[in-house]
Design a protein around this motif. Structure first.
Motif, PDB file in Angstrom:
ATOM      1  N   GLU A   1      62.425  13.992 -18.896  1.00  0.00           N
ATOM      2  CA  GLU A   1      62.322  14.838 -17.700  1.00  0.00           C
ATOM      3  C   GLU A   1      60.839  15.027 -17.431  1.00  0.00           C
ATOM      4  OE1 GLU A   1      63.926  18.805 -18.413  1.00  0.00           O
ATOM      5  OE2 GLU A   1      62.279  19.289 -19.760  1.00  0.00           O
TER       6      GLU A   1
ATOM      7  N   ARG B   1      66.237   7.876 -19.754  1.00  0.00           N
ATOM      8  CA  ARG B   1      67.306   8.350 -20.650  1.00  0.00           C
ATOM      9  C   ARG B   1      68.160   7.162 -21.050  1.00  0.00           C
ATOM     10  NH1 ARG B   1      69.076  14.028 -17.551  1.00  0.00           N
ATOM     11  NH2 ARG B   1      66.914  14.721 -17.328  1.00  0.00           N
TER      12      ARG B   1
ATOM     13  N   GLN C   1      62.375  11.522 -10.881  1.00  0.00           N
ATOM     14  CA  GLN C   1      62.720  12.918 -10.620  1.00  0.00           C
ATOM     15  C   GLN C   1      61.664  13.560  -9.721  1.00  0.00           C
ATOM     16  OE1 GLN C   1      63.090  14.424 -14.729  1.00  0.00           O
ATOM     17  NE2 GLN C   1      65.227  14.827 -14.245  1.00  0.00           N
TER      18      GLN C   1
ATOM     19  N   ARG D   1      65.313  29.120 -16.261  1.00  0.00           N
ATOM     20  CA  ARG D   1      64.976  28.670 -17.630  1.00  0.00           C
ATOM     21  C   ARG D   1      64.296  29.752 -18.458  1.00  0.00           C
ATOM     22  NH1 ARG D   1      64.025  22.209 -17.522  1.00  0.00           N
ATOM     23  NH2 ARG D   1      63.476  22.546 -19.685  1.00  0.00           N
TER      24      ARG D   1
ATOM     25  N   TYR E   1      68.601  25.145 -22.558  1.00  0.00           N
ATOM     26  CA  TYR E   1      67.480  26.009 -22.172  1.00  0.00           C
ATOM     27  C   TYR E   1      67.828  26.978 -21.051  1.00  0.00           C
ATOM     28  CZ  TYR E   1      67.403  22.211 -18.793  1.00  0.00           C
ATOM     29  OH  TYR E   1      67.770  21.277 -17.864  1.00  0.00           O
TER      30      TYR E   1
ATOM     31  N   GLU F   1      63.500  26.557 -11.973  1.00  0.00           N
ATOM     32  CA  GLU F   1      63.217  25.128 -11.797  1.00  0.00           C
ATOM     33  C   GLU F   1      64.110  24.535 -10.721  1.00  0.00           C
ATOM     34  OE1 GLU F   1      63.090  21.510 -14.852  1.00  0.00           O
ATOM     35  OE2 GLU F   1      65.087  22.374 -14.700  1.00  0.00           O
TER      36      GLU F   1
ATOM     37  N   PHE G   1      64.697   6.240 -14.058  1.00  0.00           N
ATOM     38  CA  PHE G   1      64.935   6.835 -12.739  1.00  0.00           C
ATOM     39  C   PHE G   1      63.751   7.721 -12.388  1.00  0.00           C
ATOM     40  CE2 PHE G   1      66.188  11.040 -14.399  1.00  0.00           C
ATOM     41  CZ  PHE G   1      66.504  10.715 -15.706  1.00  0.00           C
TER      42      PHE G   1
ATOM     43  N   GLU H   1      71.134   6.222 -21.302  1.00  0.00           N
ATOM     44  CA  GLU H   1      72.486   6.623 -20.902  1.00  0.00           C
ATOM     45  C   GLU H   1      73.509   5.633 -21.446  1.00  0.00           C
ATOM     46  OE1 GLU H   1      73.180   9.340 -19.305  1.00  0.00           O
ATOM     47  OE2 GLU H   1      71.405   9.923 -18.160  1.00  0.00           O
TER      48      GLU H   1
ATOM     49  N   GLU I   1      60.482  17.375  -9.395  1.00  0.00           N
ATOM     50  CA  GLU I   1      60.742  18.677 -10.012  1.00  0.00           C
ATOM     51  C   GLU I   1      59.674  19.701  -9.636  1.00  0.00           C
ATOM     52  OE1 GLU I   1      63.424  18.184 -13.774  1.00  0.00           O
ATOM     53  OE2 GLU I   1      61.381  17.686 -14.326  1.00  0.00           O
TER      54      GLU I   1
ATOM     55  N   GLU J   1      76.678  15.676  -9.048  1.00  0.00           N
ATOM     56  CA  GLU J   1      75.387  16.383  -9.013  1.00  0.00           C
ATOM     57  C   GLU J   1      74.286  15.557  -8.342  1.00  0.00           C
ATOM     58  OE1 GLU J   1      74.038  17.438 -12.927  1.00  0.00           O
ATOM     59  OE2 GLU J   1      71.973  17.716 -12.252  1.00  0.00           O
ATOM     60  N   LEU J   2      73.544  16.245  -7.476  1.00  0.00           N
ATOM     61  CA  LEU J   2      72.387  15.639  -6.819  1.00  0.00           C
ATOM     62  C   LEU J   2      71.100  16.283  -7.324  1.00  0.00           C
ATOM     63  CD1 LEU J   2      71.206  13.975  -4.371  1.00  0.00           C
ATOM     64  CD2 LEU J   2      71.466  16.080  -3.058  1.00  0.00           C
TER      65      LEU J   2
ATOM     66  N   SER K   1      65.215  20.758  -9.708  1.00  0.00           N
ATOM     67  CA  SER K   1      65.109  19.439 -10.323  1.00  0.00           C
ATOM     68  C   SER K   1      66.027  18.441  -9.619  1.00  0.00           C
ATOM     69  CB  SER K   1      65.497  19.557 -11.801  1.00  0.00           C
ATOM     70  OG  SER K   1      65.495  18.286 -12.389  1.00  0.00           O
TER      71      SER K   1
ATOM     72  N   PHE L   1      73.255   5.680  -9.426  1.00  0.00           N
ATOM     73  CA  PHE L   1      73.554   7.107  -9.630  1.00  0.00           C
ATOM     74  C   PHE L   1      73.065   7.574 -11.001  1.00  0.00           C
ATOM     75  CE2 PHE L   1      76.231  10.470 -11.318  1.00  0.00           C
ATOM     76  CZ  PHE L   1      76.028  11.445 -10.361  1.00  0.00           C
ATOM     77  N   ARG L   2      73.423   6.844 -12.039  1.00  0.00           N
ATOM     78  CA  ARG L   2      72.970   7.191 -13.387  1.00  0.00           C
ATOM     79  C   ARG L   2      72.361   5.958 -14.014  1.00  0.00           C
ATOM     80  NH1 ARG L   2      76.979   9.887 -15.204  1.00  0.00           N
ATOM     81  NH2 ARG L   2      76.014  11.929 -15.109  1.00  0.00           N
ATOM     82  N   SER L   3      71.040   5.934 -14.119  1.00  0.00           N
ATOM     83  CA  SER L   3      70.373   4.763 -14.671  1.00  0.00           C
ATOM     84  C   SER L   3      69.532   5.196 -15.871  1.00  0.00           C
ATOM     85  CB  SER L   3      69.518   4.089 -13.598  1.00  0.00           C
ATOM     86  OG  SER L   3      68.808   5.055 -12.857  1.00  0.00           O
TER      87      SER L   3
ATOM     88  N   GLY M   1      66.928  14.349  -8.445  1.00  0.00           N
ATOM     89  CA  GLY M   1      66.734  12.937  -8.744  1.00  0.00           C
ATOM     90  C   GLY M   1      66.305  12.226  -7.466  1.00  0.00           C
TER      91      GLY M   1
HETATM   92  N1  GAP Z   1      64.289  19.236 -15.890  1.00  0.00           N
HETATM   93  C1  GAP Z   1      65.670  19.483 -15.755  1.00  0.00           C
HETATM   94  C2  GAP Z   1      66.456  18.260 -15.714  1.00  0.00           C
HETATM   95  O1  GAP Z   1      65.983  17.182 -15.993  1.00  0.00           O
HETATM   96  P1  GAP Z   1      68.877  17.371 -15.237  1.00  0.00           P
HETATM   97  O2  GAP Z   1      70.047  18.076 -14.604  1.00  0.00           O
HETATM   98  O3  GAP Z   1      69.079  16.705 -16.548  1.00  0.00           O
HETATM   99  O4  GAP Z   1      67.737  18.473 -15.314  1.00  0.00           O
HETATM  100  C3  GAP Z   1      67.908  16.690 -12.933  1.00  0.00           C
HETATM  101  O5  GAP Z   1      68.322  16.307 -14.219  1.00  0.00           O
HETATM  102  C4  GAP Z   1      68.263  15.637 -11.914  1.00  0.00           C
HETATM  103  O6  GAP Z   1      67.751  14.376 -12.307  1.00  0.00           O
HETATM  104  C5  GAP Z   1      69.766  15.421 -11.736  1.00  0.00           C
HETATM  105  O7  GAP Z   1      70.313  16.344 -10.830  1.00  0.00           O
HETATM  106  C6  GAP Z   1      69.815  14.006 -11.195  1.00  0.00           C
HETATM  107  O8  GAP Z   1      69.607  14.003  -9.788  1.00  0.00           O
HETATM  108  C7  GAP Z   1      68.628  13.349 -11.860  1.00  0.00           C
HETATM  109  N2  GAP Z   1      69.062  12.539 -13.023  1.00  0.00           N
HETATM  110  C8  GAP Z   1      69.310  12.973 -14.278  1.00  0.00           C
HETATM  111  N3  GAP Z   1      69.686  11.956 -15.062  1.00  0.00           N
HETATM  112  C9  GAP Z   1      69.697  10.846 -14.281  1.00  0.00           C
HETATM  113  C10 GAP Z   1      69.973   9.469 -14.517  1.00  0.00           C
HETATM  114  N4  GAP Z   1      70.317   9.022 -15.715  1.00  0.00           N
HETATM  115  N5  GAP Z   1      69.879   8.615 -13.466  1.00  0.00           N
HETATM  116  C11 GAP Z   1      69.510   9.041 -12.238  1.00  0.00           C
HETATM  117  N6  GAP Z   1      69.206  10.327 -11.971  1.00  0.00           N
HETATM  118  C12 GAP Z   1      69.298  11.221 -12.969  1.00  0.00           C
END
Ligand code: GAP
Length: 442
Positions: free
Chosen positions: A147, A179, A196, A271, A247, A304, A194, A181, A198, A264-265, A306, A189-191, A308
């Motif tokens: 993050e 991450r 962020q 925090r 947290y 916060e 990616f 994943e 924030e 989730e977007l 946050s 969507f989930r890579s 993506g």
């Molecule tokens: N600092 C807080 C934090 O990182 P999170 O909910 O884990 O919070 C925030 O992530 C945003 O980051 C998510 O709402 C999403 O939009 C984006 N995100 C998280 N993991 C992702 C992933 N693997 N691929 C794409 N976007 C991701």
């Protein structure tokens, strides 16, 4: 209106150069994507609108660009080394890996169909580890940040002492996060890699109760009013006790109706002083803030926001996508992007290539470059060229025809209504800017 499916979005993205699979010629790499010529422009536009919103248009927010590689103690202090895990199971038969909380462990393996083949769930840390320096040992282990937020906490004192910010204030940054994943379906969507966007809002303990709803409202307004997203495609989801991150005191997600359903977007998280307190404990450095007016000393609380960025790109594409019946048997694919989000703003098209029309149009396109992202296209019939622009979401097409040569007027075509108006070249920039300002999403 047609049904928007992920397959249609993926196919358009590939066909028109928005997004490609990473390392495609080697069979592709799961969870990693390349943003092509249109994709990178779309992503940059969303990022720039967010940055403007969160710095220029708000009082007391400053920017930061912290490094991706940080001291490994940062992630011990933040709790990521011990807590940032997903439960994972493997199929002993086909070796496929799943998140234990996403499948039914009593059901057959979704890949090979065998029953009773799952291993017991194990916790799997999502951080990518690497090594810094020549020695590959435990002491040289560092992590790619999962993050961007921790870079902000770690630099909190540097920003306070070097800028004239006073609590309440925010620090914002955009950047890559990583991450590992386990399940990376649903395109970008989930890579694993990616981006962020924030913002950490530092406020006096107790006032977080007021700032938390304030920032929720601000963030929802951004999507509707600045990115032009359909309000009925957005909703709130408050985290239940079992969903709260380690947290968080309270957390709400902005969810978007993606082709695969509500997901989730962006997260808005309360925090508390958790992160700064942890960094104070682990680094031994004072993380308190001294109020210059009241002389009170405290560790600020944090709200916060946050989001993506790459997930925003998928939202923008999904929300904009449509297949419209124009006439009997004639369907156009169109992306109804807000003009400030669209990767190309103005396409300039000569009606035909000959008789000086191409030269006139090309010169005009060069003149418009200072104001807009432009595109010049002189190949194929004009109707086909309009459709090509509709498909990538270009809000304005300017056509140069024979009358242009004598009266310096052009045809301005609007993507959504397909309406065409005649505009003097001298008024073109002002007309496009006015239309952009007054743009209403269809
Ligand atoms: N600092 C807080 C934090 O990182 P999170 O909910 O884990 O919070 C925030 O992530 C945003 O980051 C998510 O709402 C999403 O939009 C984006 N995100 C998280 N993991 C992702 C992933 N693997 N691929 C794409 N976007 C991701």
């Amino acid at each position: 209106m047609s049904e928007v499916t992920m397959d249609k979005i993926v196919s358009l993205c590939r066909r028109r150069g928005f997004i490609f699979q990473s390392s495609e010629i080697y069979g592709g790499l799961n969870g990693a994507y390349d943003y092509g010529p249109l994709g990178v422009q779309l992503k940059n536009n969303i990022r720039d609108l967010w940055w403007k919103e969160m710095t220029q248009l708000h009082d007391n927010i400053v920017g930061l660009d912290a490094s991706i590689l940080m001291h490994s103690r940062v992630w011990e202090a933040s709790g990521h080394v011990s807590n940032f895990t997903d439960p994972m199971v493997d199929c002993k038969q086909c070796k496929s890996r799943f998140r234990a909380d996403q499948i039914d462990l009593n059901a057959p393996c979704p890949v090979c169909g065998n029953r009773g083949t799952f291993t017991a769930p194990r916790n799997f840390n999502l951080m990518f580890a690497t090594h810094i320096g020549a020695d590959v040992d435990a002491a040289s282990t560092i992590y790619l940040r999962p993050e961007t937020a921790q870079g902000i906490y770690v630099d909190f004192k540097n920003v306070v002492s070097s800028s004239r910010v006073k609590v309440p204030f925010g620090i914002t940054q955009v950047g890559k996060s990583f991450r590992n994943e386990i399940t990376t379906k649903n395109f970008i969507f989930r890579s694993c890699e990616f981006e962020q966007m924030e913002m950490q809002w530092f406020c006096k303990p107790g006032t977080d109760e007021q700032w938390f709803p304030y920032w929720r409202e601000q963030r929802m307004n951004f999507y509707v009013n600045k990115l032009g997203i359909h309000p009925e495609h957005l909703r709130w989801h408050q985290h239940g006790p079992d969903e709260l991150a380690f947290y968080a005191k309270d957390a709400y997600d902005i969810q978007f109706l993606f082709p695969m359903g509500w997901q989730e977007l962006e997260g808005v998280h309360s925090r508390t002083d958790y992160d700064l307190t942890q960094h104070q404990k682990f680094s031994g450095k004072d993380m308190t803030y001294l109020d210059p007016e009241t002389n009170e000393k405290y560790i600020p609380y944090v709200v916060e926001t946050s989001a993506g960025l790459t997930r925003n790109v998928l939202m923008a594409l999904s929300d904009a996508y449509d297949e419209e019946q124009v006439e009997e048997g004639d369907v156009r694919t169109v992306l109804h992007f807000h003009p400030l989000v669209a990767p190309v703003t103005v396409a300039v098209l000569p009606l035909v290539k000959k008789d000086g029309l191409a030269e006139y149009a090309s010169k005009l396109e060069h003149e418009l470059r200072d104001e807009f992202v432009t595109f010049y296209d002189q190949s194929a019939a004009i109707g086909r060229r309009y459709r090509r622009q509709d498909e990538i979401g270009t809000p304005y097409c300017v056509t140069v025809d024979y009358d242009t040569l004598t009266d310096n007027t052009v045809t301005l075509r609007f993507r959504d209504s397909m309406e065409q108006v005649r505009v003097p070249v001298s008024e073109l920039v002002a007309t496009i800017k006015k239309a952009t300002k007054e743009y209403k999403r269809v």
